[in-house]
Design a protein around this motif. Structure first.
Motif, PDB file in Angstrom:
ATOM      1  N   LYS A   1     -11.642   3.442 -12.486  1.00  0.00           N
ATOM      2  CA  LYS A   1     -10.481   3.913 -13.238  1.00  0.00           C
ATOM      3  C   LYS A   1      -9.758   2.739 -13.903  1.00  0.00           C
ATOM      4  O   LYS A   1      -9.825   1.606 -13.438  1.00  0.00           O
ATOM      5  N   THR A   2      -9.011   3.050 -14.943  1.00  0.00           N
ATOM      6  CA  THR A   2      -8.330   1.996 -15.708  1.00  0.00           C
ATOM      7  C   THR A   2      -7.158   1.376 -14.955  1.00  0.00           C
ATOM      8  O   THR A   2      -6.629   0.355 -15.396  1.00  0.00           O
ATOM      9  N   ASN A   3      -6.744   1.976 -13.848  1.00  0.00           N
ATOM     10  CA  ASN A   3      -5.658   1.372 -13.069  1.00  0.00           C
ATOM     11  C   ASN A   3      -6.161   0.360 -12.044  1.00  0.00           C
ATOM     12  O   ASN A   3      -5.407  -0.119 -11.215  1.00  0.00           O
ATOM     13  N   ILE A   4      -7.455   0.061 -12.117  1.00  0.00           N
ATOM     14  CA  ILE A   4      -8.062  -0.933 -11.226  1.00  0.00           C
ATOM     15  C   ILE A   4      -8.316  -2.221 -12.019  1.00  0.00           C
ATOM     16  O   ILE A   4      -8.859  -2.190 -13.120  1.00  0.00           O
ATOM     17  N   SER A   5      -7.956  -3.361 -11.449  1.00  0.00           N
ATOM     18  CA  SER A   5      -8.253  -4.649 -12.083  1.00  0.00           C
ATOM     19  C   SER A   5      -8.722  -5.646 -11.017  1.00  0.00           C
ATOM     20  O   SER A   5      -8.580  -5.392  -9.822  1.00  0.00           O
ATOM     21  N   GLY A   6      -9.246  -6.769 -11.458  1.00  0.00           N
ATOM     22  CA  GLY A   6      -9.719  -7.785 -10.522  1.00  0.00           C
ATOM     23  C   GLY A   6     -11.066  -7.458  -9.916  1.00  0.00           C
ATOM     24  O   GLY A   6     -11.456  -8.037  -8.898  1.00  0.00           O
ATOM     25  N   PHE A   7     -11.794  -6.549 -10.561  1.00  0.00           N
ATOM     26  CA  PHE A   7     -13.096  -6.114 -10.065  1.00  0.00           C
ATOM     27  C   PHE A   7     -14.132  -7.212 -10.324  1.00  0.00           C
ATOM     28  O   PHE A   7     -14.255  -7.702 -11.432  1.00  0.00           O
ATOM     29  N   LEU A   8     -14.873  -7.614  -9.288  1.00  0.00           N
ATOM     30  CA  LEU A   8     -15.821  -8.717  -9.434  1.00  0.00           C
ATOM     31  C   LEU A   8     -17.114  -8.395  -8.701  1.00  0.00           C
ATOM     32  O   LEU A   8     -17.097  -7.974  -7.547  1.00  0.00           O
ATOM     33  N   VAL A   9     -18.219  -8.610  -9.377  1.00  0.00           N
ATOM     34  CA  VAL A   9     -19.534  -8.402  -8.759  1.00  0.00           C
ATOM     35  C   VAL A   9     -20.362  -9.658  -8.940  1.00  0.00           C
ATOM     36  O   VAL A   9     -20.468 -10.195 -10.041  1.00  0.00           O
ATOM     37  N   ASP A  10     -20.922 -10.135  -7.848  1.00  0.00           N
ATOM     38  CA  ASP A  10     -21.853 -11.253  -7.899  1.00  0.00           C
ATOM     39  C   ASP A  10     -23.267 -10.672  -7.804  1.00  0.00           C
ATOM     40  O   ASP A  10     -23.544  -9.899  -6.883  1.00  0.00           O
ATOM     41  N   PRO A  11     -24.150 -11.018  -8.739  1.00  0.00           N
ATOM     42  CA  PRO A  11     -25.491 -10.407  -8.712  1.00  0.00           C
ATOM     43  C   PRO A  11     -26.293 -10.724  -7.468  1.00  0.00           C
ATOM     44  O   PRO A  11     -27.249 -10.019  -7.143  1.00  0.00           O
ATOM     45  N   PHE A  12     -25.921 -11.789  -6.738  1.00  0.00           N
ATOM     46  CA  PHE A  12     -26.690 -12.178  -5.559  1.00  0.00           C
ATOM     47  C   PHE A  12     -26.022 -11.788  -4.242  1.00  0.00           C
ATOM     48  O   PHE A  12     -26.686 -11.630  -3.234  1.00  0.00           O
ATOM     49  N   THR A  13     -24.693 -11.679  -4.238  1.00  0.00           N
ATOM     50  CA  THR A  13     -24.009 -11.463  -2.955  1.00  0.00           C
ATOM     51  C   THR A  13     -23.202 -10.173  -2.903  1.00  0.00           C
ATOM     52  O   THR A  13     -22.621  -9.862  -1.872  1.00  0.00           O
ATOM     53  N   GLY A  14     -23.136  -9.422  -4.001  1.00  0.00           N
ATOM     54  CA  GLY A  14     -22.502  -8.122  -3.948  1.00  0.00           C
ATOM     55  C   GLY A  14     -21.081  -8.095  -4.484  1.00  0.00           C
ATOM     56  O   GLY A  14     -20.562  -9.055  -5.048  1.00  0.00           O
ATOM     57  N   ILE A  15     -20.433  -6.966  -4.262  1.00  0.00           N
ATOM     58  CA  ILE A  15     -19.101  -6.707  -4.800  1.00  0.00           C
ATOM     59  C   ILE A  15     -18.047  -7.458  -3.979  1.00  0.00           C
ATOM     60  O   ILE A  15     -18.210  -7.662  -2.780  1.00  0.00           O
ATOM     61  N   ASN A  16     -16.962  -7.849  -4.668  1.00  0.00           N
ATOM     62  CA  ASN A  16     -15.913  -8.631  -4.012  1.00  0.00           C
ATOM     63  C   ASN A  16     -14.566  -7.975  -4.301  1.00  0.00           C
ATOM     64  O   ASN A  16     -14.138  -7.884  -5.450  1.00  0.00           O
ATOM     65  N   PHE A  17     -13.894  -7.518  -3.246  1.00  0.00           N
ATOM     66  CA  PHE A  17     -12.618  -6.816  -3.410  1.00  0.00           C
ATOM     67  C   PHE A  17     -11.406  -7.715  -3.135  1.00  0.00           C
ATOM     68  O   PHE A  17     -10.284  -7.230  -3.124  1.00  0.00           O
ATOM     69  N   GLN A  18     -11.635  -9.002  -2.893  1.00  0.00           N
ATOM     70  CA  GLN A  18     -10.536  -9.873  -2.485  1.00  0.00           C
ATOM     71  C   GLN A  18      -9.396  -9.909  -3.499  1.00  0.00           C
ATOM     72  O   GLN A  18      -8.220  -9.926  -3.127  1.00  0.00           O
ATOM     73  N   ASN A  19      -9.723  -9.932  -4.788  1.00  0.00           N
ATOM     74  CA  ASN A  19      -8.678 -10.064  -5.812  1.00  0.00           C
ATOM     75  C   ASN A  19      -8.403  -8.768  -6.552  1.00  0.00           C
ATOM     76  O   ASN A  19      -7.781  -8.775  -7.616  1.00  0.00           O
ATOM     77  N   ILE A  20      -8.852  -7.662  -6.006  1.00  0.00           N
ATOM     78  CA  ILE A  20      -8.689  -6.401  -6.720  1.00  0.00           C
ATOM     79  C   ILE A  20      -7.250  -5.894  -6.606  1.00  0.00           C
ATOM     80  O   ILE A  20      -6.572  -6.108  -5.600  1.00  0.00           O
ATOM     81  N   LYS A  21      -6.774  -5.275  -7.686  1.00  0.00           N
ATOM     82  CA  LYS A  21      -5.427  -4.715  -7.700  1.00  0.00           C
ATOM     83  C   LYS A  21      -5.484  -3.290  -8.212  1.00  0.00           C
ATOM     84  O   LYS A  21      -6.329  -2.943  -9.034  1.00  0.00           O
ATOM     85  N   LYS A  22      -4.533  -2.506  -7.720  1.00  0.00           N
ATOM     86  CA  LYS A  22      -4.495  -1.099  -8.116  1.00  0.00           C
ATOM     87  C   LYS A  22      -3.054  -0.734  -8.451  1.00  0.00           C
ATOM     88  O   LYS A  22      -2.137  -1.005  -7.675  1.00  0.00           O
ATOM     89  N   THR A  23      -2.873  -0.151  -9.620  1.00  0.00           N
ATOM     90  CA  THR A  23      -1.539   0.294 -10.020  1.00  0.00           C
ATOM     91  C   THR A  23      -1.493   1.814  -9.964  1.00  0.00           C
ATOM     92  O   THR A  23      -2.523   2.478  -9.754  1.00  0.00           O
ATOM     93  N   GLU A  24      -0.325   2.370 -10.176  1.00  0.00           N
ATOM     94  CA  GLU A  24      -0.199   3.826 -10.193  1.00  0.00           C
ATOM     95  C   GLU A  24      -1.035   4.385 -11.340  1.00  0.00           C
ATOM     96  O   GLU A  24      -1.032   3.848 -12.453  1.00  0.00           O
ATOM     97  N   ALA A  25      -1.771   5.458 -11.061  1.00  0.00           N
ATOM     98  CA  ALA A  25      -2.532   6.114 -12.126  1.00  0.00           C
ATOM     99  C   ALA A  25      -1.561   6.799 -13.075  1.00  0.00           C
ATOM    100  O   ALA A  25      -0.538   7.345 -12.650  1.00  0.00           O
ATOM    101  N   HIS A  26      -1.881   6.748 -14.378  1.00  0.00           N
ATOM    102  CA  HIS A  26      -0.999   7.382 -15.378  1.00  0.00           C
ATOM    103  C   HIS A  26      -1.507   8.767 -15.736  1.00  0.00           C
ATOM    104  O   HIS A  26      -2.675   9.043 -15.660  1.00  0.00           O
TER     105      HIS A  26
END
Length: 534
Positions: free
Chosen positions: A509-534
């Protein structure tokens, strides 16, 4: 279809309802399959890496996702000896392990934890080496077995790796998913309780999230590790909701039951790209789909025959018919983002009439029938081996070449490959670390078996020498030149017909930011942010 790395527009779905994922403090990720364990030392599939590597653990070093340079993780720095036979690592202090309902740490991370974690893979007499049969997996110990002679504790925060020979890939192996650091203290408690097997299923690490619970329905809960050394995460509750069906997974994204879904079906991408409130993330992977020619079996002992078969297959049509926009055409074994990719590599040309002339000149027996082996089960990034094989078969028939497609189970495939009784093999392979050697050596080395990746049964003194020299070479420019040369040889010999590099697709969804995927080690949620959905 309009397609960019990130799609974005802005439509509000009237059908959204208040759900758990609408809370800013919760994030629901919906993969298509469950993690096999909660330790990437023993589980190397994408779902397990997504569920573990970045969420629960740290490694000594990692790759900067932008520059691809090595950067500190639990090590703050390192030194390479002048003889290139040892690395000394300086460890981060005051790092806390997870405190959970099943473990309360009494000390911080230190050198003993590094030795425990890596010796578990290296030392066959280690008390945890055979726990949960980790040693059954190639990447449990192979990357280090031929590399490390010993790991020596200098003091609680200094450790030395002594190598068997100079090898430039140590840092890449330490940055790989399987090099996560576990708690030695936790392992001692598990031994005392008589439950060592829990180390891989009730995990304790130093990462930004700690494990809370999981169930048979595929729901796994993680919570914020409040004492994480790397800073506080913005989303406190991370939930994995396994949803196998592609259509249902997409529906849950639309209704707000999932914030992010993994691997949407290629046929869904166009529709998703037109949804204003959905973003599509597309990341290159180290996965390559290829068609291997058995260079030990007539007629594929002849280079011109292999080249002619490559010219007979319409690569562009294969991608359009099967992958839509979820893969890119390739002309070498490396993806285009690799630092060693040779940009002077020539594209594969579809020239069926030229292929036919070559086969006639070479005296090819058009009454014969070649075999094309392929897995009966599709892989995560290759959704239709069946259709790809049929398209190859149709292309060959256009120039009068007959073929039989054999769809085999993994056990049947292994038996057939070991026997050598096959002409060609349609498969996909994954690089496990960022160094090109992790792709080239399994596919090309004389020392690599067919089950380790050398399905072309290829052995060349020139290629083997280049592989070995490059592994010892610490000059980066020379390494690049050597790999350029290797790619030129592969293109000329055409022992593999590289078809496509798969892209990893995630939709969110567009209210998600900081999404990061490493092709060798997988998805990383450490810096992910979520705002209120509009």
């Amino acid at each position: 279809m309009r397609f960019i790395l990130i799609f974005t527009t802005a439509l509000i779905l009237s059908g959204c309802y208040q759900s758990e994922s609408s809370l800013k403090d919760n994030l629901i990720y919906c993969p298509e399959s469950k993690a096999l364990s909660f330790n990437p030392q023993i589980s190397h599939d994408i779902s397990s890496l997504d569920a573990t590597t970045h969420q629960l653990y740290n490694r000594l070093v990692k790759r900067d996702p932008t520059t691809q340079n090595y950067i500190p993780d639990l090590a703050t720095g390192w030194l390479l000896s002048e003889d290139k036979l040892s690395y000394t690592f300086f460890l981060r202090e005051n790092v806390n392990f997870h405190q959970t309902e099943y473990f309360t740490p009494t000390r911080h991370f230190k050198a003993d934890d590094v030795i425990f974690s890596l010796q578990r893979m290296l030392d066959q007499d280690h008390s945890f080496h055979s726990v949960n049969r980790g040693m059954d997996y190639y990447f449990f110990n192979h990357p280090f077995t031929h590399l490390i002679r010993n790991i020596v504790k200098i003091d609680d925060y200094t450790i030395k790796f002594i190598l068997k020979k100079p090898d430039i890939t140590l840092l890449d192996s330490l940055a790989a998913h399987y090099s996560v650091i576990l708690s030695q203290e936790y392992s001692e408690q598990l031994i005392a309780r008589g439950t060592p097997e829990k180390i891989d299923f009730y995990p304790i690490g130093t990462g930004p999230y700690k494990f809370k619970s999981t169930n048979d329905a595929g729901i796994t809960h993680y919570i914020n590790h409040a004492k994480f050394w790397g800073g506080k995460v913005s989303v406190n509750n991370l939930i994995f909701d396994v949803t196998e069906n592609n259509t249902k997974r997409y529906a849950k994204l639309l209704t707000g039951e999932c914030d992010i879904i993994a691997n949407p079906a290629p046929s869904q991408l166009k529709q998703m790209s037109e949804k204003p409130n959905i973003l599509l993330s597309s990341e290159p992977t180290a996965n390559i789909l290829l068609w291997a020619f058995n260079s030990n079996k007539i007629p594929f002992t002849e280079k011109k025959i292999r080249q002619a078969f490559s010219q007979a297959v319409d690569q562009k049509n294969l991608l359009e018919a099967v992958f839509y926009q979820s893969a890119t055409a390739t002309n070498t074994l490396l993806n285009h983002q690799s630092w060693a990719y040779n940009r002077r590599s020539t594209d594969i040309q579809y020239k069926p009439q030229e292929a036919l002339r070559t086969l006639q000149e070479m005296g090819y027996d058009f009454n014969s029938t070649i075999t094309l082996l392929t897995p009966v089960k599709n892989s995560l990034f290759n959704h239709s081996f069946h259709k790809i094989a049929e398209l190859i078969q149709a292309n060959l028939l256009k120039i009068g070449v007959k073929s039989d497609i054999l769809f085999l189970t993994q056990t049947e495939l292994e038996k057939r490959l070991i026997s050598g009784k096959y002409d060609t093999y349609l498969t996909s392979v994954n690089g496990k670390i960022n160094d090109p050697d992790s792709i080239f050596r399994p596919l090309l080395s004389c020392d690599s078996t067919v089950l380790e990746g050398n399905s072309s049964q290829w052995c060349s003194k020139e290629v083997q020498s280049l592989l070995n020299l490059t592994l010892l070479e610490s000059n980066f420019t020379t390494r690049i030149k050597n790999y350029y040369k290797l790619q030129e040889i592969i293109q000329e010999e055409r022992i593999y017909f590289p078809i496509a590099h798969a892209l990893r697709m995630d939709a969110f969804k567009t209210n998600i930011s900081g999404f990061l995927v490493d092709p060798f080690t997988g998805i990383n949620f450490q810096n992910i942010k979520k705002t209120e959905a509009h």
